[in-house]
Motif scaffolding. Structure first.
Motif, short mmCIF file in Angstrom:
data_model
loop_
_atom_site.label_atom_id
_atom_site.label_comp_id
_atom_site.label_asym_id
_atom_site.label_seq_id
_atom_site.Cartn_x
_atom_site.Cartn_y
_atom_site.Cartn_z
N SER A 35 -7.48 -1.94 -7.51
CA SER A 35 -8.79 -1.48 -7.04
C SER A 35 -9.57 -2.59 -6.35
O SER A 35 -10.45 -2.32 -5.54
CB SER A 35 -9.60 -0.90 -8.20
OG SER A 35 -10.01 -1.92 -9.08
N GLU A 36 -9.25 -3.85 -6.66
CA GLU A 36 -9.91 -4.97 -5.99
C GLU A 36 -9.43 -5.12 -4.55
O GLU A 36 -10.17 -5.58 -3.70
CB GLU A 36 -9.64 -6.27 -6.74
CG GLU A 36 -10.35 -6.37 -8.06
CD GLU A 36 -9.97 -7.63 -8.83
OE1 GLU A 36 -9.25 -8.49 -8.28
OE2 GLU A 36 -10.39 -7.74 -9.99
N HIS A 37 -8.19 -4.73 -4.28
CA HIS A 37 -7.61 -4.94 -2.96
C HIS A 37 -7.80 -3.75 -2.01
O HIS A 37 -7.83 -3.94 -0.80
CB HIS A 37 -6.12 -5.25 -3.06
CG HIS A 37 -5.84 -6.56 -3.73
ND1 HIS A 37 -6.25 -7.76 -3.21
CD2 HIS A 37 -5.20 -6.85 -4.88
CE1 HIS A 37 -5.86 -8.74 -4.00
NE2 HIS A 37 -5.23 -8.22 -5.03
N TYR A 38 -7.89 -2.56 -2.54
CA TYR A 38 -7.98 -1.37 -1.71
C TYR A 38 -9.29 -0.65 -1.96
O TYR A 38 -9.60 -0.29 -3.10
CB TYR A 38 -6.83 -0.40 -1.98
CG TYR A 38 -5.46 -1.01 -1.82
CD1 TYR A 38 -5.02 -1.49 -0.60
CD2 TYR A 38 -4.60 -1.09 -2.89
CE1 TYR A 38 -3.76 -2.04 -0.45
CE2 TYR A 38 -3.34 -1.64 -2.76
CZ TYR A 38 -2.93 -2.11 -1.53
OH TYR A 38 -1.69 -2.65 -1.40
N VAL A 39 -10.04 -0.41 -0.90
CA VAL A 39 -11.30 0.31 -1.01
C VAL A 39 -11.00 1.81 -1.03
O VAL A 39 -10.23 2.30 -0.22
CB VAL A 39 -12.23 -0.03 0.18
CG1 VAL A 39 -13.50 0.78 0.14
CG2 VAL A 39 -12.52 -1.51 0.20
N GLY A 40 -11.58 2.51 -1.99
CA GLY A 40 -11.42 3.95 -2.06
C GLY A 40 -10.03 4.41 -2.48
O GLY A 40 -9.63 5.52 -2.16
N SER A 66 0.82 -1.21 0.00
CA SER A 66 0.00 0.00 0.00
C SER A 66 0.85 1.27 0.00
O SER A 66 0.54 2.23 -0.70
CB SER A 66 -0.97 0.00 1.18
OG SER A 66 -0.25 0.00 2.39
N PRO A 71 -22.00 -5.74 -3.65
CA PRO A 71 -21.22 -6.16 -2.50
C PRO A 71 -21.45 -7.64 -2.25
O PRO A 71 -22.51 -8.17 -2.55
CB PRO A 71 -21.77 -5.32 -1.34
CG PRO A 71 -22.94 -4.57 -1.87
CD PRO A 71 -23.01 -4.77 -3.34
N ARG A 111 -15.95 -4.07 -12.33
CA ARG A 111 -15.60 -4.22 -10.91
C ARG A 111 -16.10 -3.03 -10.11
O ARG A 111 -16.58 -3.17 -9.01
CB ARG A 111 -14.09 -4.35 -10.73
CG ARG A 111 -13.52 -5.55 -11.37
CD ARG A 111 -13.66 -6.74 -10.47
NE ARG A 111 -13.00 -7.87 -11.10
CZ ARG A 111 -13.37 -9.10 -10.96
NH1 ARG A 111 -14.41 -9.39 -10.22
NH2 ARG A 111 -12.73 -10.08 -11.55
N ARG A 112 -15.95 -1.85 -10.67
CA ARG A 112 -16.27 -0.62 -9.93
C ARG A 112 -17.76 -0.35 -9.86
O ARG A 112 -18.30 -0.04 -8.82
CB ARG A 112 -15.56 0.55 -10.60
CG ARG A 112 -15.98 1.91 -10.14
CD ARG A 112 -15.40 2.23 -8.78
NE ARG A 112 -15.59 3.64 -8.53
CZ ARG A 112 -16.27 4.12 -7.50
NH1 ARG A 112 -16.80 3.30 -6.63
NH2 ARG A 112 -16.40 5.40 -7.33
#
Length: 139
Positions: free
Chosen positions: A64-69, A31, A106, A100-101
């Motif tokens: 983007s799949e691993h980190y929200v926002g 990150s 959810p 994905r976005r």
């Protein structure tokens, strides 16, 4: 290596990063790296080599799949424009990012295939989102 003049070096760097981001445990450790090189990775979607741009877009999808926002709304708008790219792998990668976005719900527990009122409503929202995206692209 992300800034190297040689396209093959940039490509190998992106491919190595993709391999790291495919595994959740290693992605969580990166990150700080991503925050430091976020601008450069985003700018690599406009590289002169089309292979690099599509691999970079796939890397951004993994991130983007691993980190929200992780991306702002403006960054997503910048990335969504590539769905109209002439290079098909780039357009496909951008389409996967959009999927994905915008379209994936959810995660919910339960049986697949049930058409509950909430699921029908979610499907209608997804269709509206797609139509809005198409109409915005027409302008």
């Amino acid at each position: 290596m992300l800034y190297d003049k040689d396209a093959s070096v940039r490509m190998k760097c992106i491919l190595a990063l993709k391999a790291l981001y495919e595994k959740r445990e290693s992605a969580m450790k990166l990150s700080v790296f991503f925050q430091k090189f976020k601008k450069r990775i985003l700018s690599m979607t406009q590289d002169r080599q089309p292979e690099i741009t599509s691999e970079c877009m796939q890397l951004l999808r993994l991130i983007s799949e691993h980190y929200v926002g992780v991306f702002s709304s403006m960054e997503y708008i910048f990335l969504f424009q590539f769905v109209y790219a002439a290079y098909r792998p780039m357009a496909t990668a951008a389409g996967e990012l959009i999927c994905r976005r915008l379209l994936l719900p959810p995660t919910q527990e339960g049986l697949a295939g049930q058409n509950s009122p909430a699921e029908v409503d979610r499907n209608m929202q997804n269709m509206k989102t797609l139509i809005d995206f198409y109409l915005q692209g027409e302008r």
